[in-house]
Write an enzyme that holds these catalytic residues in place. Structure first.
Site, PDB file in Angstrom:
ATOM      1  N   ASP A  82       2.107   0.813  -2.426  1.00 28.76           N
ATOM      2  CA  ASP A  82       2.508   1.897  -1.532  1.00 28.76           C
ATOM      3  C   ASP A  82       2.122   1.593  -0.088  1.00 28.76           C
ATOM      4  O   ASP A  82       0.956   1.732   0.292  1.00 28.76           O
ATOM      5  CB  ASP A  82       1.821   3.194  -1.998  1.00 28.76           C
ATOM      6  CG  ASP A  82       2.113   4.361  -1.075  1.00 28.76           C
ATOM      7  OD1 ASP A  82       1.340   5.341  -1.092  1.00 28.76           O
ATOM      8  OD2 ASP A  82       3.119   4.279  -0.334  1.00 28.76           O
ATOM      9  N   ASP A  89       8.074   2.686   4.027  1.00 31.25           N
ATOM     10  CA  ASP A  89       7.240   3.267   2.981  1.00 31.25           C
ATOM     11  C   ASP A  89       7.747   2.964   1.580  1.00 31.25           C
ATOM     12  O   ASP A  89       8.643   3.645   1.063  1.00 31.25           O
ATOM     13  CB  ASP A  89       7.168   4.781   3.186  1.00 31.25           C
ATOM     14  CG  ASP A  89       6.222   5.424   2.183  1.00 31.25           C
ATOM     15  OD1 ASP A  89       6.156   6.657   2.141  1.00 31.25           O
ATOM     16  OD2 ASP A  89       5.555   4.669   1.436  1.00 31.25           O
TER      17      ASP A  89
END
Ligand SMILES: CC1CCN(C(=N)N)CC1
Ligand SMILES: CC1CCN(C(=N)N)CC1
Length: 325
Positions: free
Chosen positions: A30, A215
């Site tokens: 992430d 992201d």
């Protein structure tokens, strides 16, 4: 040295096998967070379910971080918290010999039911690491000094497995120019300027949010609310559905190509209209992969965009680059 880890794609995340103290867990990489946390044997058996759970007592290299704690909340309301230690963390060949590892003693229900990930591996900047009393480095920051090149790359695919590589840019993985833009890491994200967008090949200036983050932990492409509204104005039958939590439209609708600028200069990264539908929500209605960011100042360029490109995250000069593949 260079390494590669092949994440298994799942509907909402890309998972990669990580070895911690000799125990292998599938972690969700992430770039929008900076905590490396794992399901642990401290959790209740009902929380652990089918997950792999890290057991520090079985690692000969585990070192406690007495009195330290962590707590994180994610954009979707999910969260986790617990205690901290250090261990040897290895991903596809690169090893951080004393990496901060966050042991979950509590996880929210969405993680329990998310059978695919046994925790998260944050690839954002450690200024947003949640460890108290002192934030700790991410895995990437730990290995950075040892890497041939201070980079990691993300090559996310839709249905095939994607790949993260640390320490090299595999130039066979992309075609044409790598479009690079400077990153401002002051918010802890891989954040860059993005002030223009395109719909059906026509470019417009974005009067709203002027930055975006790359992201990998977000599935969708969350753009300024005005931009999302302008996009769906060109999708026949679309509407903003509170029950669905965003814009929906008839699955038979013609969806135009959508592009977002990467950096202030020029490159518009485009998603073919045929790749924009994220999910069917029933009765022939589809949920769009492009949605509004709810008014925040930052746009969130998640997997809907990233899977179209080869992405390079450079921790040496703090830049972000993408190229066609
Ligand atoms: C700004 C937000 C983006 C989504 N998040 C994430 N990928 N961990 C949380 C932060
Ligand atoms: C960063 C994201 C990872 C996946 N999430 C989850 N399983 N609840 C949400 C946060």
């Amino acid at each position: 040295g260079e390494v590669s880890a092949t994440p298994e794609p799942n509907e909402s995340e890309y998972l990669s096998p990580v070895s911690i103290g000799g125990q292998t867990l599938n972690l969700d990489f992430d770039t929008g967070s900076a905590d490396l946390w794992v399901f642990s044997t401290s959790l209740s058996s009902s929380s652990i379910g089918q997950h792999a759970a890290f057991d520090p007592s079985k690692s000969s290299t585990w070192e406690d971080y007495p009195g330290a704690s962590w707590q994180i909340m994610y954009g979707d309301g999910s969260g986790a918290s617990g205690t901290v230690g250090f261990d040897v963390v290895e991903i596809g060949g690169a090893t951080a010999s004393r990496q901060a590892v966050e042991i979950a003693t509590k996880v929210s229900s969405s993680f329990v039911s998310d059978e695919n990930n046994d925790g998260l591996l944050g690839l954002g900047f450690s200024k947003i690491n949640t460890i108290e009393p002192q934030p700790q480095k991410t895995f990437f920051e730990s290995i950075l000094p040892k890497l041939d090149q201070p980079v990691f790359t993300a090559d996310l695919e839709d249905d095939a497995a994607g790949t993260y590589e640390f320490g090299r840019i595999d130039t066979t993985k992309y075609t044409g120019t790598l479009h690079v833009t400077p990153v401002d890491s002051s918010n802890g994200f891989w954040e860059f300027a993005s002030t223009a967008y395109s719909i059906g090949g026509t470019t417009y200036q974005n009067s709203g949010a002027s930055t975006a983050i790359a992201d990998t932990g977000t599935s969708l492409l969350l753009v300024d609310d005005n931009v999302a509204q302008a996009f769906y104005a060109q999708v026949q039958g679309s509407q903003l559905s509170r029950t669905a939590g965003g814009y929906v439209y008839p699955c038979s609708a013609q969806v135009p190509d959508f592009g977002v600028q990467i950096g202030s200069s020029g490159f518009i990264a485009t998603i073919p209209g045929s790749d924009i539908t994220f999910a069917e929500v029933g009765q022939g209605t589809c949920f769009g992969g492009v949605q509004g960011n709810g008014g925040g100042g930052i746009q969130i360029f998640g997997d809907v965009l990233l899977k179209q490109y080869f992405a390079v995250f450079n921790g040496g000069n703090e830049s972000f680059g993408i190229a066609a593949k």
